[in-house]
Structures are given as C-alpha cells and as structure tokens.
Design an enzyme around this catalytic site. Structure first.
Site, short mmCIF file in Angstrom:
data_model
loop_
_atom_site.label_atom_id
_atom_site.label_comp_id
_atom_site.label_asym_id
_atom_site.label_seq_id
_atom_site.Cartn_x
_atom_site.Cartn_y
_atom_site.Cartn_z
N LYS A 13 3.42 -8.74 1.44
CA LYS A 13 4.05 -7.61 2.12
C LYS A 13 4.72 -8.01 3.43
O LYS A 13 4.76 -7.24 4.39
CB LYS A 13 3.04 -6.48 2.36
CG LYS A 13 2.31 -6.02 1.11
CD LYS A 13 3.29 -5.69 -0.03
CE LYS A 13 4.14 -4.47 0.26
NZ LYS A 13 5.05 -4.16 -0.89
N HIS B 177 1.74 -17.21 -2.19
CA HIS B 177 1.05 -16.52 -1.09
C HIS B 177 -0.05 -17.41 -0.51
O HIS B 177 -0.93 -16.94 0.22
CB HIS B 177 0.46 -15.20 -1.58
CG HIS B 177 1.48 -14.12 -1.77
ND1 HIS B 177 2.55 -13.94 -0.92
CD2 HIS B 177 1.60 -13.15 -2.72
CE1 HIS B 177 3.27 -12.91 -1.32
NE2 HIS B 177 2.73 -12.43 -2.42
N SER C 17 1.46 -1.78 5.03
CA SER C 17 2.24 -1.85 3.79
C SER C 17 1.34 -2.23 2.61
O SER C 17 1.49 -1.71 1.50
CB SER C 17 3.38 -2.86 3.94
OG SER C 17 4.17 -2.92 2.77
#
Length: 295
Positions: free
Chosen positions: A34, A91, A118
């Site tokens: 995010k 990630h 988010s």
C-alpha cells in the site's frame, strides 16, 4: 539465500527468489504494501510498451515472486519464457531480495500512517481471513494500531505490515541507495508530480518516448483513470479475487489518519519513528522530497 536475510510470513517466502534467473535488464519493484506498488508497476508497464492502452495484467506479466499463493515452479517457468524486458514485484525488504549488479531496483515508500490506514481498508477487500486477527472489523479498543506499533519486522508479523516492517524496508533500501541501480521513490512525489515521476523513471531505466506519447502514458496512469478502469489496472482485476476492484483504488489521498488517532497513539508513533530514524530520514519517509506535510 547465503547472502540474504530470510523473510517468512503467512504470505511471504523470499526463498522463492532462488528459482529466478535474474537478467541484467530486469526491473524489481520493491515496496511495503500500500505504498504505490501497483501504481509504480503500471508506470513501468506503460514505459516498457509506450502504449497507453496496454493490458498490464500485473499479477501475470509482472508477478509478485515472494507470495506463496502461486506455485513457484510455474512462476519461474513463466518468467523464463518471457522474451521481453521483465519486471517483478516484491514486498520483501531489500536485504532479502537478490541484489544483481545491473538489474534495476525501484523502491517506493509512503507515509507509514497513510500506508497503515490504506492497509486497513485493503484487508476488508481481500479473502484472507487470517488478517482479522490483526485488523478486526470491529475495533473499539484500538487493537489494530497497537499491533501496528508492537509488531515485529519479520516472521508471522511480516505480512500484517507493522511499523517495524516498514522501517526495515526503508533502512534496507537506504543502505544500498548509493548504488547506481537502486532508486528510491515516494508516493507523495508521485502524487505531486506524476509527469516528473515518469520522466525520472524513464531516465533511470534508459527508456525514451516522444513528448506526446509520454503525455498519453501519464494520463493513463492518473488515479482517476486507474480507478475508472479498475478491472484493467487492479492486481488480478476482473477475476473476482477482490470483493471490489474499484475499492482497491479507494481514494489515493493522504492524511486519513488525522483525527482518527489519539494523542497517545501519535506520541507512541512519534517515539518509535524517532528511535529508529534521524530527522532527515524521517522527513523523507513521511513526506518525500518536500520533507514537510502539505499545507
């Protein structure tokens, strides 16, 4: 894995990178969740193709390598068969990603509180109920934010994106940011100057398009266009993975945490940020090149 840190979580297994044969012109997008991952991947897909109508199909054409959901043998075979310039997503912090001398690494960051809020919205939109432990839908006692502050950078906590994991991402990227093939971008700068982001990234990746083409590519990557065409731009869009592809692009704005956290919450956040980062690094991680909150 001999020279990389091990990151294992409910979704993450960075040992999967061992099955990827890295090429000199590969482009890695390395971010906490995010923080503009899909946005940056879309920009790269547009720059690679020079076509504002390109079907990005990010989950297939620019795969998230360290997620456990897909069989790694299939992902590796698909990557190996690609004849065009490739891009991949991770990630995992940079100290857990294979660092090639010539491949490019694009690290993208966002204000940690914006990323956190988010993510709160995101976990309600995906079919992974284990997130409910960290992100309960009904949370009158503020469990979610406490776990954001208390969670560890590694292990099971990794994929719940606590602040420690975001800080680990930033420190690992900053440690190699002096390399010519590692570039740090910030969501706030992308929001303020999308055309400038395109120009900088094109220069980093050695890509050139005419001014008219670049203008069309920038328009294609605008938030409004991506949200309006969410089935095309969302990861696995149009396949029913998320409850709503459009909600993946919830608002694109920053500062939703203002007024949602108590003074004690903010003081605890400030203490953790100041314990891990100096003033210059903290200012950049929160606000990008401007170093200050927007007026």
């Amino acid at each position: 894995m001999a020279h990389r840190k091990l990151y294992l979580g409910p979704l993450t297994d960075n040992r999967r990178w061992d099955m990827v044969d890295i090429r000199a012109d590969d482009v890695f997008v390395v971010t906490p969740p995010k923080c503009g991952t899909t946005w940056m991947q879309t920009i790269i897909a547009l720059l690679f193709s020079g076509d504002p109508e390109v079907e990005t199909e990010l989950s297939v054409k620019m795969p998230w390598v360290d997620i456990r959901i897909r069989e790694m043998s299939e992902v590796a075979a698909r990557l190996d068969a690609m004849q065009h310039r490739r891009s991949m997503k991770s990630h995992t912090p940079m100290d857990g990603v294979p660092l090639h001398d010539r491949a490019h690494y694009i690290c993208v960051f966002r204000h940690p509180l914006d990323a956190h809020f988010s993510y709160r919205k995101h976990v309600r939109n995906i079919p992974m109920p284990w997130f409910d432990v960290w992100y309960p839908e009904d949370d009158p006692d503020g469990i979610t934010f406490r776990r954001f502050l208390d969670g560890g950078a590694e292990g099971f906590d990794t994929d719940a994106m606590p602040l420690a994991h975001i800080l680990q991402h930033y420190k690992a990227a900053a440690a190699v940011a002096d390399r010519p093939n590692v570039s740090l971008f910030h969501y706030a700068d992308m929001t303020r100057d999308l055309a400038g982001t395109f120009a900088r990234l094109a220069d980093v990746l050695g890509i050139s398009h005419s001014d008219s083409v670049m203008h069309q590519l920038v328009q294609a990557a605008s938030f409004d266009n991506m949200k309006a065409n969410a089935e095309r731009f969302a990861p696995s869009g149009g396949k029913g993975f998320m409850k709503s592809d459009s909600d993946f692009f919830h608002s694109g704005t920053s500062g939703k945490w203002r007024g949602a956290l108590s003074d004690a919450d903010l003081a605890a956040y400030d203490a953790m940020m100041d314990a891990h980062l100096g003033p210059k690094d903290r200012a950049w991680l929160e606000y990008g090149s401007s170093g200050t909150a927007p007026a």
